[in-house]
Scaffold this active site. Structure first.
Site, mmCIF file in Angstrom:
data_model
loop_
_atom_site.group_PDB
_atom_site.id
_atom_site.type_symbol
_atom_site.label_atom_id
_atom_site.label_comp_id
_atom_site.label_asym_id
_atom_site.label_seq_id
_atom_site.Cartn_x
_atom_site.Cartn_y
_atom_site.Cartn_z
ATOM 1 N N SER A 94 0.829 -1.205 0.000
ATOM 2 C CA SER A 94 0.000 0.000 0.000
ATOM 3 C C SER A 94 0.862 1.253 0.000
ATOM 4 C CB SER A 94 -0.882 0.001 1.253
ATOM 5 O OG SER A 94 -1.455 1.273 1.462
ATOM 6 N N TYR A 141 -2.274 -0.274 10.001
ATOM 7 C CA TYR A 141 -2.466 -0.803 8.647
ATOM 8 C C TYR A 141 -1.171 -0.685 7.842
ATOM 9 C CZ TYR A 141 -4.009 -1.015 3.790
ATOM 10 O OH TYR A 141 -4.128 -1.328 2.458
#
Length: 351
Positions: free
Chosen positions: A139, A164
């Site tokens: 990501s 995350y």
């Protein structure tokens, strides 16, 4: 194109996973796709079910409902279906959700990814040809508060600002270790703000649409001074398909040990858009598609607010390595992408 291959896609009912599976099934020759998804209710399950219904029209698609954290299940699937290519897209997504629900991220993003790595490792047991390429989702959030833009995969990314992001950086480190130890070709893809029809409702453009339709106020963070590298889903899928076909080369170093067949790429639009411009185009396209009335008062439904914890002001991808190695650069402009989303939204929710 991916031909004569068995592909195992985790997160197959997800936004990227379902679009990737559909593309492989539509354009590949003699391709079998096995998809795994736990069908959790993190967002509107009807969207996942609609994506899955599209895939189940294909006779060479097999769906398994299950959890990536279930090691026995993952090993059973690898033994039964013997995948040539594995694309790990299953993950608990979302930066803000990780602040309230950290357990979900450790289970899916860490334990789940470890299970995939272990299954890939043991796919070579007994001299079997094994998994030829593991492609996995990282990501853009790994770049954290990096000030230098555009973000390059050469940049240091040791300062995540959300759990995350930390799990995604951990995936890259784990993949590198397995590539080195077991000579498993691994490629990580750092996705930048993916959007499009049947996308994730927790993403800003989707949430804005829901709120505007209800007459609620949308909050634009950092007073609208955020820039995002919005990347249209078809561009993401094209990039993933190209990467799948070209695993990093297996080579032996001077010490006689494998040089890790490992790579990481950004997939982004290389053209960050200001959030206020994004909202303006979204509004225009929602009116055009008939989701909102032509006389809608946008100014009355807009509030500029400070930054959220865990968010970053700019995401901007350096995509030169992707272009160099795969001859590909995302090209869908924002208006085209948001027009397709608006038309889908009208058809899915209002017709």
């Amino acid at each position: 194109m991916i031909n004569n291959n068995r592909a195992f896609i985790t997160g197959a009912a997800g936004f990227i996973g379902s679009n990737l599976a559909k593309r492989l099934l539509e354009t590949g020759q003699n391709v079998a796709v096995v998809g795994l998804d736990n069908m959790n209710d993190y967002y509107d399950i009807r969207i996942k079910e609609a994506r899955l219904a599209e895939l189940e029209k294909f006779p060479n698609f097999t769906f398994i409902k299950g959890n990536l954290a279930d090691k026995a299940l993952i090993f059973t699937l690898f033994e039964e279906y013997v995948p040539d290519v594995v694309v790990n897209l299953a993950a608990q997504a979302g930066v803000r959700y990780s602040i309230a629900n950290p357990d979900a991220y450790i289970e899916s993003n860490m334990l789940g990814f470890y299970n995939v790595l272990e299954a890939c490792r043991h796919s070579y047991d007994g001299g079997a040809p094994g998994v030829q390429h593991l492609v996995y989702a990282s990501s853009s959030s790994v770049y954290g508060t990096n000030k230098k833009v555009p973000y390059s995969t050469e940049d240091k990314v040791d300062n995540p600002v959300s759990l995350y992001a930390a799990t995604k950086k951990s995936n890259e480190l784990m993949a590198h270790a397995y590539a080195k130890l077991y000579n498993i070709p691994c490629t990580g893809l750092r996705f930048f703000t993916v959007y499009g029809p049947a996308g994730r409702p927790d993403m800003a453009y989707f949430g804005f649409t829901n709120k505007l339709l209800k007459g609620e106020t949308i909050r634009i963070f950092n007073y609208g001074n955020c820039k995002r590298d919005f990347t249209y889903i078809d561009d993401i899928v094209e990039g993933v398909v190209r990467v799948m076909q070209k695993p990093p080369e297996k080579k032996t170093g001077e010490d006689g040990l494998p040089i890790p067949p490992y790579a990481v790429y950004n997939i982004g639009n290389n053209q960050p858009e200001n959030l206020l411009d994004f909202v303006r185009i979204l509004q225009e396209e929602l009116v055009r598609a008939g989701v909102l009335p032509a006389n809608y008062d946008f100014e009355a439904h807009k509030e500029l607010v400070p930054m959220q914890p865990g968010d970053v002001p700019v995401t901007y991808a350096d995509t030169a390595p992707l272009e160099r190695d795969f001859g590909f650069k995302p090209s869908t402009d924002l208006r085209t992408g948001l027009r397709k989303f608006s038309e889908w939204y009208k058809a899915f929710y209002m017709e």
